[in-house]
Enzyme design. Sequence first.
Site, PDB file in Angstrom:
ATOM      1  CB  THR A 142     -54.014  15.189  23.445  1.00  0.00           C
ATOM      2  OG1 THR A 142     -53.497  16.467  23.821  1.00  0.00           O
ATOM      3  CG2 THR A 142     -54.818  14.670  24.622  1.00  0.00           C
ATOM      4  CD  GLU A 144     -53.528  20.270  27.310  1.00  0.00           C
ATOM      5  OE1 GLU A 144     -53.974  20.296  28.448  1.00  0.00           O
ATOM      6  OE2 GLU A 144     -52.766  21.144  26.862  1.00  0.00           O
ATOM      7  CE1 TYR A 167     -59.416  17.220  24.476  1.00  0.00           C
ATOM      8  CE2 TYR A 167     -57.213  17.557  25.380  1.00  0.00           C
ATOM      9  CZ  TYR A 167     -58.043  17.221  24.313  1.00  0.00           C
ATOM     10  OH  TYR A 167     -57.492  16.876  23.101  1.00  0.00           O
ATOM     11  CE  LYS A 171     -59.010  13.662  23.187  1.00  0.00           C
ATOM     12  NZ  LYS A 171     -59.240  13.018  21.886  1.00  0.00           N
TER      13      LYS A 171
HETATM   14  P1  NAP Z   1     -62.053  19.836  16.577  1.00  0.00           P
HETATM   15  O1  NAP Z   1     -61.792  20.746  15.431  1.00  0.00           O
HETATM   16  O2  NAP Z   1     -62.619  20.397  17.828  1.00  0.00           O
HETATM   17  O3  NAP Z   1     -63.025  18.669  16.042  1.00  0.00           O
HETATM   18  C1  NAP Z   1     -63.651  17.777  16.939  1.00  0.00           C
HETATM   19  C2  NAP Z   1     -64.631  16.938  16.149  1.00  0.00           C
HETATM   20  O4  NAP Z   1     -65.293  16.033  17.046  1.00  0.00           O
HETATM   21  C3  NAP Z   1     -65.749  17.749  15.466  1.00  0.00           C
HETATM   22  O5  NAP Z   1     -66.024  17.179  14.224  1.00  0.00           O
HETATM   23  C4  NAP Z   1     -66.923  17.538  16.406  1.00  0.00           C
HETATM   24  O6  NAP Z   1     -68.191  17.666  15.781  1.00  0.00           O
HETATM   25  C5  NAP Z   1     -66.688  16.086  16.788  1.00  0.00           C
HETATM   26  N1  NAP Z   1     -67.462  15.674  17.958  1.00  0.00           N
HETATM   27  C6  NAP Z   1     -67.565  16.291  19.146  1.00  0.00           C
HETATM   28  N2  NAP Z   1     -68.371  15.602  19.964  1.00  0.00           N
HETATM   29  C7  NAP Z   1     -68.791  14.519  19.269  1.00  0.00           C
HETATM   30  C8  NAP Z   1     -69.669  13.443  19.554  1.00  0.00           C
HETATM   31  N3  NAP Z   1     -70.264  13.326  20.740  1.00  0.00           N
HETATM   32  N4  NAP Z   1     -69.889  12.499  18.611  1.00  0.00           N
HETATM   33  C9  NAP Z   1     -69.300  12.607  17.389  1.00  0.00           C
HETATM   34  N5  NAP Z   1     -68.474  13.615  17.047  1.00  0.00           N
HETATM   35  C10 NAP Z   1     -68.229  14.567  17.986  1.00  0.00           C
HETATM   36  O7  NAP Z   1     -60.725  19.052  16.987  1.00  0.00           O
HETATM   37  P2  NAP Z   1     -59.388  18.781  16.128  1.00  0.00           P
HETATM   38  O8  NAP Z   1     -58.427  19.871  16.410  1.00  0.00           O
HETATM   39  O9  NAP Z   1     -59.769  18.436  14.764  1.00  0.00           O
HETATM   40  O10 NAP Z   1     -58.814  17.493  16.885  1.00  0.00           O
HETATM   41  C11 NAP Z   1     -59.180  16.181  16.461  1.00  0.00           C
HETATM   42  C12 NAP Z   1     -58.917  15.209  17.606  1.00  0.00           C
HETATM   43  O11 NAP Z   1     -57.540  15.241  17.949  1.00  0.00           O
HETATM   44  C13 NAP Z   1     -59.674  15.516  18.885  1.00  0.00           C
HETATM   45  O12 NAP Z   1     -59.981  14.277  19.492  1.00  0.00           O
HETATM   46  C14 NAP Z   1     -58.662  16.259  19.744  1.00  0.00           C
HETATM   47  O13 NAP Z   1     -58.960  16.098  21.107  1.00  0.00           O
HETATM   48  C15 NAP Z   1     -57.380  15.560  19.340  1.00  0.00           C
HETATM   49  N6  NAP Z   1     -56.161  16.365  19.415  1.00  0.00           N
HETATM   50  C16 NAP Z   1     -56.101  17.580  18.801  1.00  0.00           C
HETATM   51  C17 NAP Z   1     -54.913  18.294  18.845  1.00  0.00           C
HETATM   52  C18 NAP Z   1     -54.781  19.632  18.168  1.00  0.00           C
HETATM   53  O14 NAP Z   1     -53.838  20.357  18.493  1.00  0.00           O
HETATM   54  N7  NAP Z   1     -55.651  19.970  17.227  1.00  0.00           N
HETATM   55  C19 NAP Z   1     -53.783  17.756  19.506  1.00  0.00           C
HETATM   56  C20 NAP Z   1     -53.894  16.489  20.088  1.00  0.00           C
HETATM   57  C21 NAP Z   1     -55.080  15.785  20.028  1.00  0.00           C
HETATM   58  P3  NAP Z   1     -68.962  19.096  15.752  1.00  0.00           P
HETATM   59  O15 NAP Z   1     -68.383  19.813  14.560  1.00  0.00           O
HETATM   60  O16 NAP Z   1     -70.365  18.691  15.587  1.00  0.00           O
HETATM   61  O17 NAP Z   1     -68.655  19.798  17.042  1.00  0.00           O
HETATM   62  O1  G4F Z   2     -55.057  27.025  21.960  1.00  0.00           O
HETATM   63  P1  G4F Z   2     -55.351  26.413  23.274  1.00  0.00           P
HETATM   64  O2  G4F Z   2     -56.742  26.539  23.787  1.00  0.00           O
HETATM   65  O3  G4F Z   2     -54.864  24.916  23.189  1.00  0.00           O
HETATM   66  P2  G4F Z   2     -54.499  23.812  24.293  1.00  0.00           P
HETATM   67  O4  G4F Z   2     -55.145  24.122  25.599  1.00  0.00           O
HETATM   68  O5  G4F Z   2     -53.023  23.653  24.289  1.00  0.00           O
HETATM   69  O6  G4F Z   2     -55.213  22.522  23.701  1.00  0.00           O
HETATM   70  C1  G4F Z   2     -55.101  22.178  22.317  1.00  0.00           C
HETATM   71  O7  G4F Z   2     -53.960  21.365  22.127  1.00  0.00           O
HETATM   72  C2  G4F Z   2     -54.015  20.090  22.801  1.00  0.00           C
HETATM   73  C3  G4F Z   2     -52.697  19.360  22.489  1.00  0.00           C
HETATM   74  O8  G4F Z   2     -51.733  19.690  23.460  1.00  0.00           O
HETATM   75  C4  G4F Z   2     -55.213  19.325  22.272  1.00  0.00           C
HETATM   76  F1  G4F Z   2     -55.254  18.090  22.866  1.00  0.00           F
HETATM   77  C5  G4F Z   2     -56.486  20.099  22.560  1.00  0.00           C
HETATM   78  O9  G4F Z   2     -57.602  19.405  21.987  1.00  0.00           O
HETATM   79  C6  G4F Z   2     -56.387  21.474  21.900  1.00  0.00           C
HETATM   80  O10 G4F Z   2     -56.375  21.275  20.502  1.00  0.00           O
HETATM   81  O11 G4F Z   2     -54.390  27.075  24.395  1.00  0.00           O
HETATM   82  C7  G4F Z   2     -52.987  27.082  24.236  1.00  0.00           C
HETATM   83  C8  G4F Z   2     -52.367  27.946  25.334  1.00  0.00           C
HETATM   84  C9  G4F Z   2     -52.872  27.596  26.737  1.00  0.00           C
HETATM   85  O12 G4F Z   2     -51.786  27.583  27.616  1.00  0.00           O
HETATM   86  C10 G4F Z   2     -53.806  28.744  27.098  1.00  0.00           C
HETATM   87  O13 G4F Z   2     -53.871  29.035  28.487  1.00  0.00           O
HETATM   88  O14 G4F Z   2     -52.750  29.304  25.115  1.00  0.00           O
HETATM   89  C11 G4F Z   2     -53.142  29.876  26.332  1.00  0.00           C
HETATM   90  N1  G4F Z   2     -54.048  31.005  26.073  1.00  0.00           N
HETATM   91  C12 G4F Z   2     -53.775  32.307  26.378  1.00  0.00           C
HETATM   92  N2  G4F Z   2     -54.809  33.080  26.065  1.00  0.00           N
HETATM   93  C13 G4F Z   2     -55.279  30.943  25.540  1.00  0.00           C
HETATM   94  C14 G4F Z   2     -55.769  32.250  25.532  1.00  0.00           C
HETATM   95  N3  G4F Z   2     -55.993  29.898  25.054  1.00  0.00           N
HETATM   96  C15 G4F Z   2     -57.225  30.165  24.543  1.00  0.00           C
HETATM   97  N4  G4F Z   2     -57.956  29.147  24.012  1.00  0.00           N
HETATM   98  N5  G4F Z   2     -57.771  31.433  24.540  1.00  0.00           N
HETATM   99  C16 G4F Z   2     -57.068  32.523  25.024  1.00  0.00           C
HETATM  100  O15 G4F Z   2     -57.555  33.642  25.016  1.00  0.00           O
END
Ligand code: NAP
Ligand code: G4F
Length: 365
Positions: A142, A144, A167, A171
Amino acid sequence: MNADNMAETTQKTALITGITGQDGYYLSRSLLEKGYVVHGIVRRSSSMNRERTDRLKAEFPDWEEQLFLHYGDVTDAACTIERIIQLEPDEIYNLSAQSHVRVSFDKPLFTHQVNAVGALHVLEGARLLNRTKPVRVYQASTSEMFGGIPGTSPQSETTPFHPRSPYACAKVAAYHHTVNYRESYGLFACNGILFNHESPMRGENFVTRKITRGVAWIKHGLQERLALGNLDAKRDWGFAGDYVDAMWRMLQQESPEDFVIATGETHSVREFLDCAFERVGLDWTAYVDIDPRFLRPAEVEVLCGDASKARSQLGWRPETSFRGLVEMMVDHDLELAERHRRMSAMLPLGVSISTASASSSPSPT
Ligand code: NAP
Ligand code: G4F
């Protein structure tokens, strides 16, 4: 050998951890369309959270021939390794994570167990399988990990890491384990360093979906106000459907490498609000409250990715614009809100449909 047998012997098998999540949905959809057999690990919970896998089943009427779900948990080493050995996948996509940055401050040890130790369990299973059958591993790394330190934007594969949450620290550990398994054991393992990617399938307590759902609920009179934290944070937001294609492309390369996946554009939370409320003709300043409980102990201020390596080596580029993404999410939530309003109107007085949402989270997310 006839064409049918040929198709059978060349059909690839993928194992996806995190299949019930946002990316699990889009990746499964893409692999099923390509003809893969897809195995997914799901966690047992007292209430079913299979909204996304149920949607997949509805979209693929013959899913029973291609899609298989298995109970498991990446923190359970024996179960994870056994599944990998037993299923003999050609490709493993480790998407599992406690993926909420704010929540990782509340649950640092749990987050580390899932995101770092869990990833190591997956790599161990792959290393053991790889002795007898080649396997390729994708690790969901990520942006992050970069920490958004001023002066480091845009971030590329060579930008130093500076994790600013439990987090991100976990990672970073998983990232290095992945590189180490590649270098030590010759395992085909890649880190996809993905910047934020969103969609109508995004969890409701990430800021984009919290906003688009809020817009729709406010527009339909189901909610009055929307409480948020830091509006100045900037993110490089892309569409999840575009990003899962990059995951697959990484595993089709001749040799394993790590890639940044991003749009190269950055926008503030404030700009996201502008665009989302504009879609329904409302001014967000009349509805949004700033609640300090949504601030984080350490913030990642600016993320903006440089995906030129993916562009040239993988031939990957994002297809969806920022505005296109926001409008897709708002339109989806408007449909949900409309359905919710209609169903509520049909219920007897005093009975209401559960509206579990980000606002009902146990801690501020
Ligand atoms: P998400 O919607 O939160 O999905 C996370 C998945 O992981 C869910 O299926 C969850 O299952 C499963 N999980 C959690 N704990 C587990 C465990 N102990 N054993 C097996 N499965 C488990 O996340 P996403 O947005 O799809 O992201 C997918 C991956 O990419 C994550 O690793 C995230 O950190 C990474 N990532 C995401 C972003 C982004 O912007 N979306 C960016 C960079 C990296 P449950 O449904 O049971 O909770
Ligand atoms: O949507 P966020 O919670 O995403 P964040 O923290 O960027 O993380 C996501 O992206 C990462 C990739 O860079 C992934 F690795 C991670 O698993 C996840 O998918 O917050 C985005 C921004 C932050 O700066 C936060 O402080 O939005 C700001 N924010 C402002 N108000 C908020 C809120 N975030 C959340 N969740 N809720 C609020 O009310």
